[in-house]
Write an enzyme that holds these catalytic residues in place. Sequence first.
Site, PDB file in Angstrom:
ATOM      1  N   HIS A 252       0.839  -1.211   0.000  1.00  0.00           N
ATOM      2  CA  HIS A 252       0.000   0.000   0.000  1.00  0.00           C
ATOM      3  C   HIS A 252       0.869   1.255   0.000  1.00  0.00           C
ATOM      4  O   HIS A 252       0.530   2.248   0.643  1.00  0.00           O
ATOM      5  CB  HIS A 252      -0.936  -0.007   1.220  1.00  0.00           C
ATOM      6  CG  HIS A 252      -2.076  -0.969   1.080  1.00  0.00           C
ATOM      7  ND1 HIS A 252      -3.244  -0.641   0.442  1.00  0.00           N
ATOM      8  CD2 HIS A 252      -2.207  -2.261   1.478  1.00  0.00           C
ATOM      9  CE1 HIS A 252      -4.059  -1.697   0.438  1.00  0.00           C
ATOM     10  NE2 HIS A 252      -3.454  -2.697   1.063  1.00  0.00           N
ATOM     11  N   ASP A 318      -0.836  -5.394   5.280  1.00  0.00           N
ATOM     12  CA  ASP A 318      -1.730  -6.257   4.507  1.00  0.00           C
ATOM     13  C   ASP A 318      -1.433  -6.188   3.010  1.00  0.00           C
ATOM     14  O   ASP A 318      -0.823  -5.236   2.527  1.00  0.00           O
ATOM     15  CB  ASP A 318      -3.185  -5.825   4.744  1.00  0.00           C
ATOM     16  CG  ASP A 318      -3.416  -4.378   4.348  1.00  0.00           C
ATOM     17  OD1 ASP A 318      -4.442  -4.081   3.701  1.00  0.00           O
ATOM     18  OD2 ASP A 318      -2.569  -3.521   4.686  1.00  0.00           O
ATOM     19  N   GLU A 319      -1.880  -7.183   2.340  1.00  0.00           N
ATOM     20  CA  GLU A 319      -1.965  -7.186   0.876  1.00  0.00           C
ATOM     21  C   GLU A 319      -0.688  -6.736   0.165  1.00  0.00           C
ATOM     22  O   GLU A 319      -0.750  -5.946  -0.774  1.00  0.00           O
ATOM     23  CB  GLU A 319      -3.132  -6.283   0.433  1.00  0.00           C
ATOM     24  CG  GLU A 319      -4.482  -6.814   0.893  1.00  0.00           C
ATOM     25  CD  GLU A 319      -5.619  -5.884   0.510  1.00  0.00           C
ATOM     26  OE1 GLU A 319      -6.674  -6.406   0.129  1.00  0.00           O
ATOM     27  OE2 GLU A 319      -5.450  -4.651   0.610  1.00  0.00           O
ATOM     28  N   ASN A 320       0.430  -7.238   0.613  1.00  0.00           N
ATOM     29  CA  ASN A 320       1.659  -6.986  -0.121  1.00  0.00           C
ATOM     30  C   ASN A 320       1.808  -8.144  -1.099  1.00  0.00           C
ATOM     31  O   ASN A 320       2.104  -9.270  -0.704  1.00  0.00           O
ATOM     32  CB  ASN A 320       2.843  -6.926   0.848  1.00  0.00           C
ATOM     33  CG  ASN A 320       4.167  -6.821   0.108  1.00  0.00           C
ATOM     34  OD1 ASN A 320       4.222  -6.390  -1.038  1.00  0.00           O
ATOM     35  ND2 ASN A 320       5.240  -7.231   0.771  1.00  0.00           N
TER      36      ASN A 320
END
Lengths: 675, 675
Positions: A252, A318-320
């Site tokens: 992000h 998150d969400e790497n």
Amino acid sequence: MKYLFLLLIVVSSNAQTKKEQQLSLMPLPQKVVVLNHTFLLTKDFKINISGNPDSRIFKAATVFLRRLDERTGLFFNQGFISKKDEFPEAQLQINCLQKGETGIHDDESYHLSVQSNKIQIEATNDLGALHALETLSQLLQNNRTSFYFPSVVIEDKPRFSWRGLMIDGSRHFQPVNVIKRNLDGMAAVKMNVFHWHLADDQGWRIEIKKHPKLTELASNGSFYTQEEIKEVVKYADEKGIMVVPEIDVPGHASAILTAYPEIGSRLSGEEPYAVEIRSGIHNPALDPSNPLTYQILSEIFDEVCPLFPGPYFHIGGDENNGKEWDANHKIQKFKRKNHLETNHDLQTYFNLKLVPMLEKHGKKLMGWEEIMTKEMPKNAVIHSWRGVNEGLEPGASLVKAVKNGYKTVLSNGYYIDLMLGVDSHYLNDPMPENVVLTQEEKAGILGGEATMWSELVTPLTIDSRIWPRTAAIAERLWSNDTVTNLESMHKRLKQISFRLEEIGLTHIRNKQVILRNISNYQDTQSLNDFTNICEPYKIYKRNGGGKKYMMYSPLTLFADACTADAADAYEFNKAVKNYLENKELVNQKIVTDYLKKWIAMDLDLTRLSANAPLIQPVLPMSNNLSKVSGLLLQTIENKRNISKAYLNELLEQFNIRNPADVELAVYDSLKKLAE
Amino acid sequence: MKYLFLLLIVVSSNAQTKKEQQLSLMPLPQKVVVLNHTFLLTKDFKINISGNPDSRIFKAATVFLRRLDERTGLFFNQGFISKKDEFPEAQLQINCLQKGETGIHDDESYHLSVQSNKIQIEATNDLGALHALETLSQLLQNNRTSFYFPSVVIEDKPRFSWRGLMIDGSRHFQPVNVIKRNLDGMAAVKMNVFHWHLADDQGWRIEIKKHPKLTELASNGSFYTQEEIKEVVKYADEKGIMVVPEIDVPGHASAILTAYPEIGSRLSGEEPYAVEIRSGIHNPALDPSNPLTYQILSEIFDEVCPLFPGPYFHIGGDENNGKEWDANHKIQKFKRKNHLETNHDLQTYFNLKLVPMLEKHGKKLMGWEEIMTKEMPKNAVIHSWRGVNEGLEPGASLVKAVKNGYKTVLSNGYYIDLMLGVDSHYLNDPMPENVVLTQEEKAGILGGEATMWSELVTPLTIDSRIWPRTAAIAERLWSNDTVTNLESMHKRLKQISFRLEEIGLTHIRNKQVILRNISNYQDTQSLNDFTNICEPYKIYKRNGGGKKYMMYSPLTLFADACTADAADAYEFNKAVKNYLENKELVNQKIVTDYLKKWIAMDLDLTRLSANAPLIQPVLPMSNNLSKVSGLLLQTIENKRNISKAYLNELLEQFNIRNPADVELAVYDSLKKLAE
């Protein structure tokens, strides 16, 4: 009419009596006893504070009094409550034993007693007294000429200690006044943790004096100054709310890397980093092999941590997706050199380096569930969020966390941005079913957080996406786990929604602003009727895979005037259910009245659309509904035969994506009628 | 429908053609030529900036584009406009010769040309370009499917250089978000001076670091920090608005003297100073014989002046009734010693000591007209405010000021807190009639200011008291003096009111919040109908001589949902006029439809009041109106004889003060029907 209470009714928290049902309390207190008299409000009503409370109680009592004055128009003589023990004869006495400490550890209980001539609030500390005042304001009732409180005795305390709301200030910037009014909303339903998502791909939103490039290059001019942060933290503290900042790393990262590309994982020569304008999961990730990464983060934390007195700092995590890491040979080499097999291991390496940076400032690290690894210190808080939409079992990370000795907070099932109905959030309990947990493991489940991701919300619409559903989540986190009756919740939620408007939230009033825009300032009645049976596309459908809406796209459309839990849909669904069970005329008429309303609505919308381009996208759906309604009327009212095939063909149209980005919330009931 | 323009129509500023009338521009530009084609908007619409403008043009262009996107839902591809000359082929080209300087001296002219495929804005500087963008946004039109601009050529510049709005942040504190949205409103109608009334009897509203007692003891916790002041000043400057701060001295001093009683004129032993909770003119006054008074003021000015880059500082100076001075023998002795015969002389002595304090910071002194004396330096700006309500000739001080070589600004006739109709404000021209002034004297009349005194307004209601009437005042101050047609103004004002809502003002939406509260969340249609024929008591009547409302009294009542220029009253009055001129059936029906509506409205309000105490105060008026309507229906529709005496007796009831604090705006027309 005055209530005539003939019996003393003791209510346990397992059931609600009729009297208790007439009270619109949310969250429902642990124990409510309704008595047989009333406390009449007059202009001489006064408040007195005694004991040893924190000074915040004075402001809270004043705000309570002024709001009560605004609702009743009684012109209370008392102005500002600022001195202790000033009016020992005052009708409302608030006594606190000690000063409360904002956070998740202090006693929040209170005892509220309303008698016919006196109201007593007793609390261990001012946090409980604040909660008592909110309960008291929800108790207000009236007859034709007067306002009064029913006499009650209430003992109350929360079930969970972490009752949070997260607001994403990055995807769409939410100015300070938006944050403050939502803090007021939180306090009204006894929520106590505000999680402030301050940085993401779409914008860096916090002033860092040592690194002005962050806001100069990566905020498009919209960010919170440090003074504003302090102001919000102070405002929150006055309402007993702890603020948890989040700087989401190492993924992000489009915004931070727009300012500092040198700490990114993209190879030089590739496309330069830029603030992201689309939704979704993006590739930019910080370079965990670069010492400069940690230096800059450390300097950022050195400025951000002191602005937040609470003990938690959320680092995201998150969400790497690891794509930039995989493509960077230097990083791959670094992994091998440090015996880090997977990207997950590399991210753990990264996270662990953040721990001492935060500990230095007395902060415990918190992060989304991806941070949970063997090496993560046990005082980290795991934020459980993934579930069905991510192809995982909902709440699995929650159980894994506590079984591994972590504290955890649940957000899966409280993702209010997905526009799901309130029932699904209300029945989502942090305590997992069908899993045996020890007492210590259960204690590790601190509570939950509603998450207001803002890809599709602006200051104009955000309140309508948070409220009133979050009040039901607040009840889930405060009240006893047996408080699960949906009909009672819906009834009380309707009243609570009005209370929320009175304290300044815009979830009701702003809808008309959008409708006036859509109707080009012609009459909005039909549009309003239509919003009451439509709901925005749910989960991630509206944004069509992140392709439809850029961060600057307009959100003043029909879908933005619609909300989850379309009001008439709830009523129509009930009406169809009743009718199908019992086809007598009175039930039939309720159903057919809706059908006729929608036929007239379609005529009106078509007429208005001649001068309103923004009505055009809703016409196909409205026309189709009119045809379906006409056919159903023929069969229901006129008892004529109709072509079921044609009717179902028309109904199938509702399953095709329409340009208005909404689904017809009465579809299921129409299908049932069409059978 | 697309407009078919067959002729080239040149419009002078003396008259409006039919085509120009279809444009809802306010303020009306100096010169508008309407041509015979249209510019169609598509998602590829882009903006390009060229020339040498101040950076504020980029933000303004981006805001313009986003607002246009919100109105049209076109999903413009262009996001942020941040670089000069980025899109030389863009359809909208904005070219500025130089940087503009916020204030009252710079060129604000612009040239706007809309062709079928290109829009050109040419301006001397970005101030003019900002104005051009506001005009362009008002030009937007649509047919069934598209949005477009009509092709026009507009040349425009203001008539007066001082076009101001004053907001009183003292009587009722108005938080920063309220100020900012009103700055947006001002910019939308090309106003350029924000006069910020920061201190008065009821509260000291600005942080003074050297004198924290001012906010600690005299603000009840509501004040602007210096950071907030800077933020507002910056925000205003981005919109080409100059901010003029006001610290009102030596009267209106209850707040400052609560913090610093030692510089007051009250004798020791008397009642201590306290922050005032009532409206009106109060006695507390600074002691002009005490050197400490000047020291403290000097230190205050030393902090306040640097926060405001503009050259004007308003020191108030109004309504010092001199009572405390008269009762203080030390002050009387001081007067004699200094050969100051009257209190007026003493106040002049005081004012003159302030001049160098402000000059030190490059500020020119401005003050209410009472400061105007022989000794006052000619660069002081005289704020003309007194008139009929003060027993004086309106505008007299204006004439006196310019004839004595001063510059002056007119507020008499623009007192929007008095709830007078927009016509009176619109027709109030700063240039006096029947007075011969030299060119130089005329140039001394800088312009005017609408004054939003806040004794009876809160953040919830303030926009409805400022807008839309202030847009008409803005036109008076910008447009040519021959632009005076009331019907045209009313028609355009209705559209402009919607534009103001779209940019964030709450004057329309907040009314429903109040009505929902009053109706106790039952249906609000009848209450809404009633607000459309009632207006709050005017001038100073509502507050009953300052006795009814304290500063903390509730302002969420029926009168707060009403505004000046009750919407249906305007229409009803027209209908009655038409009917009395020509009693044919079509005219009669419009009138009788209203009467029937009001009879039904009364029935409904009576029904709703069973569960809504706040409806009770309006029932007497509603009942009476129902009776009157019934009798009039009998005579108009049924041609029956009725008792005129009884009818007039009922009508007389409307002249007695009612508990709802409103007057019936259709009274005059009812009287005419009753004749």
